[in-house]
Design a protein around this motif. Sequence first.
Motif, short mmCIF file in Angstrom:
data_model
loop_
_atom_site.label_atom_id
_atom_site.label_comp_id
_atom_site.label_asym_id
_atom_site.label_seq_id
_atom_site.Cartn_x
_atom_site.Cartn_y
_atom_site.Cartn_z
N THR A 154 26.19 -27.82 -27.68
CA THR A 154 24.99 -28.57 -28.09
C THR A 154 23.74 -27.79 -27.68
N ALA A 155 23.77 -27.24 -26.46
CA ALA A 155 22.62 -26.43 -26.00
C ALA A 155 22.41 -25.24 -26.94
N GLN A 156 23.51 -24.60 -27.36
CA GLN A 156 23.41 -23.45 -28.25
C GLN A 156 22.82 -23.85 -29.60
N ILE A 157 23.29 -24.97 -30.11
CA ILE A 157 22.86 -25.37 -31.46
C ILE A 157 21.39 -25.82 -31.43
N ILE A 158 20.95 -26.40 -30.33
CA ILE A 158 19.54 -26.80 -30.22
C ILE A 158 18.67 -25.54 -30.27
N LEU A 159 19.10 -24.49 -29.57
CA LEU A 159 18.36 -23.21 -29.60
C LEU A 159 18.34 -22.65 -31.03
N ALA A 160 19.50 -22.70 -31.69
CA ALA A 160 19.60 -22.12 -33.04
C ALA A 160 18.74 -22.89 -34.03
N LEU A 161 18.71 -24.22 -33.90
CA LEU A 161 17.94 -25.04 -34.84
C LEU A 161 16.43 -24.85 -34.67
N ARG A 162 16.04 -24.37 -33.52
CA ARG A 162 14.60 -24.15 -33.26
C ARG A 162 14.09 -22.84 -33.87
N LEU A 163 15.00 -22.00 -34.32
CA LEU A 163 14.58 -20.70 -34.85
C LEU A 163 14.03 -20.84 -36.27
N PRO A 164 12.81 -20.35 -36.52
CA PRO A 164 12.29 -20.36 -37.89
C PRO A 164 12.71 -19.08 -38.63
N PHE A 165 13.16 -19.24 -39.85
CA PHE A 165 13.53 -18.06 -40.66
C PHE A 165 12.65 -18.03 -41.89
N CYS A 166 11.97 -16.91 -42.10
CA CYS A 166 11.09 -16.89 -43.26
C CYS A 166 11.21 -15.60 -44.07
N GLY A 167 11.98 -14.65 -43.56
CA GLY A 167 12.01 -13.37 -44.28
C GLY A 167 13.41 -12.96 -44.61
N PRO A 168 13.82 -11.84 -44.02
CA PRO A 168 15.14 -11.30 -44.33
C PRO A 168 16.22 -12.31 -43.94
N ASN A 169 17.27 -12.36 -44.75
CA ASN A 169 18.31 -13.34 -44.43
C ASN A 169 19.71 -12.72 -44.38
N ILE A 170 19.74 -11.38 -44.14
CA ILE A 170 21.06 -10.74 -44.02
C ILE A 170 21.45 -10.68 -42.55
N ILE A 171 22.54 -11.38 -42.20
CA ILE A 171 23.03 -11.39 -40.82
C ILE A 171 23.97 -10.21 -40.65
N ASP A 172 23.63 -9.32 -39.73
CA ASP A 172 24.45 -8.13 -39.54
C ASP A 172 25.67 -8.46 -38.67
N HIS A 173 26.53 -9.30 -39.22
CA HIS A 173 27.71 -9.74 -38.48
C HIS A 173 28.67 -10.35 -39.48
N TYR A 174 29.88 -10.75 -39.01
CA TYR A 174 30.79 -11.40 -39.95
C TYR A 174 30.86 -12.91 -39.71
N PHE A 175 30.12 -13.39 -38.70
CA PHE A 175 29.98 -14.85 -38.56
C PHE A 175 28.63 -15.16 -37.91
N CYS A 176 28.23 -16.42 -37.98
CA CYS A 176 26.93 -16.81 -37.44
C CYS A 176 27.02 -16.96 -35.93
N ASP A 177 26.22 -16.20 -35.23
CA ASP A 177 26.12 -16.36 -33.79
C ASP A 177 24.65 -16.19 -33.42
N LEU A 178 24.29 -16.63 -32.24
CA LEU A 178 22.87 -16.63 -31.88
C LEU A 178 22.27 -15.23 -31.81
N GLN A 179 23.03 -14.28 -31.26
CA GLN A 179 22.48 -12.93 -31.11
C GLN A 179 21.98 -12.36 -32.44
N PRO A 180 22.83 -12.29 -33.48
CA PRO A 180 22.34 -11.75 -34.77
C PRO A 180 21.27 -12.63 -35.43
#
Length: 303
Positions: A154-180
């Motif tokens: 839950t702590a991780q997802i709260i951090l992730a939900l706070r991130l604004p994304f407005c530009g590039p949307n290519i995640i340099d990974h094969y799954f969604c994680d906070l670092q990428p």
Amino acid sequence: MHNNSVTEFILFGLTRDPEKQKAIFGVFLILYLMTLLGNFLIVVTIKMSQTLGGPMFFFLFYLSFADACFSTTTAPRLILDSLSQKKIITYNECMTQVFAAHFFGCMEIFVLILMAFDRYVAICKPLRYTTVMSQRICGLLIILAWVGSCIHSTAQIILALRLPFCGPNIIDHYFCDLQPLLKLACMDTYVINLLVVSNSGAICMVSFIVLLMSYVVILYSLRNHSVEGRRKALSTCTSHFIVVVIFFGPCIFIYTRPPTTFPIDKMVSVFYTIGTPLLNPLIYTLRNAEVKNAMKKIWCGKG
């Protein structure tokens, strides 16, 4: 919650090379099916067997369950994506994946700690073993592990939900994680990265140190045991220890450092998201005579 102009992400995957992608499809499909089969066999064997009633097998049941789920959070997506040109994942799917991967990953950590605690009590406090590791207490410990995992993810997802994304949307990974994801956010992510390191990184480091210390204490107390008792205890602890090193090494590498991503990150992630859940059942069953005998009885009908 921020207004995101990004509603979907594109996963880069492990490689862009079409030939390698075919290989990835084949290899990971086989690994994933083996993981499911191995962990399924353990779960069913422990549930059906009359002899595997002890706390160690109670925890092993949950470890196999967490392994199967943990692998399922990343492997199927990686396998299917290797066949498609555009690896699109929606924002909601991405957030769900962050939550699930951290939930089951954390669950695995807590269950490994409980298994080490169980071995510690069995070897260092044998006379009090049945009282300390009663069914009720084991049940409570597992509930605590579920709750702890839930708080962590839950702590991780709260951090992730706070991130604004407005530009590039290519995640340099094969799954969604906070670092990428942090790399794509259009804000200064320094503080959030510190929180990720202090949450995930601290859980990995502290758990690893606790586990190492528990094994040192166990090994120290073994010096008073008979040769046979020592051999049996060493065999169990060795298999636990192998699993701990395989799982925690990559986790510590990924989650306890500044917000840089290395090319090797993806391979390290493959190791603990797909490798460990496959190796756990092999290590535990091949090194444990009781599990092997119970499996023979149930699956081969050999009494």
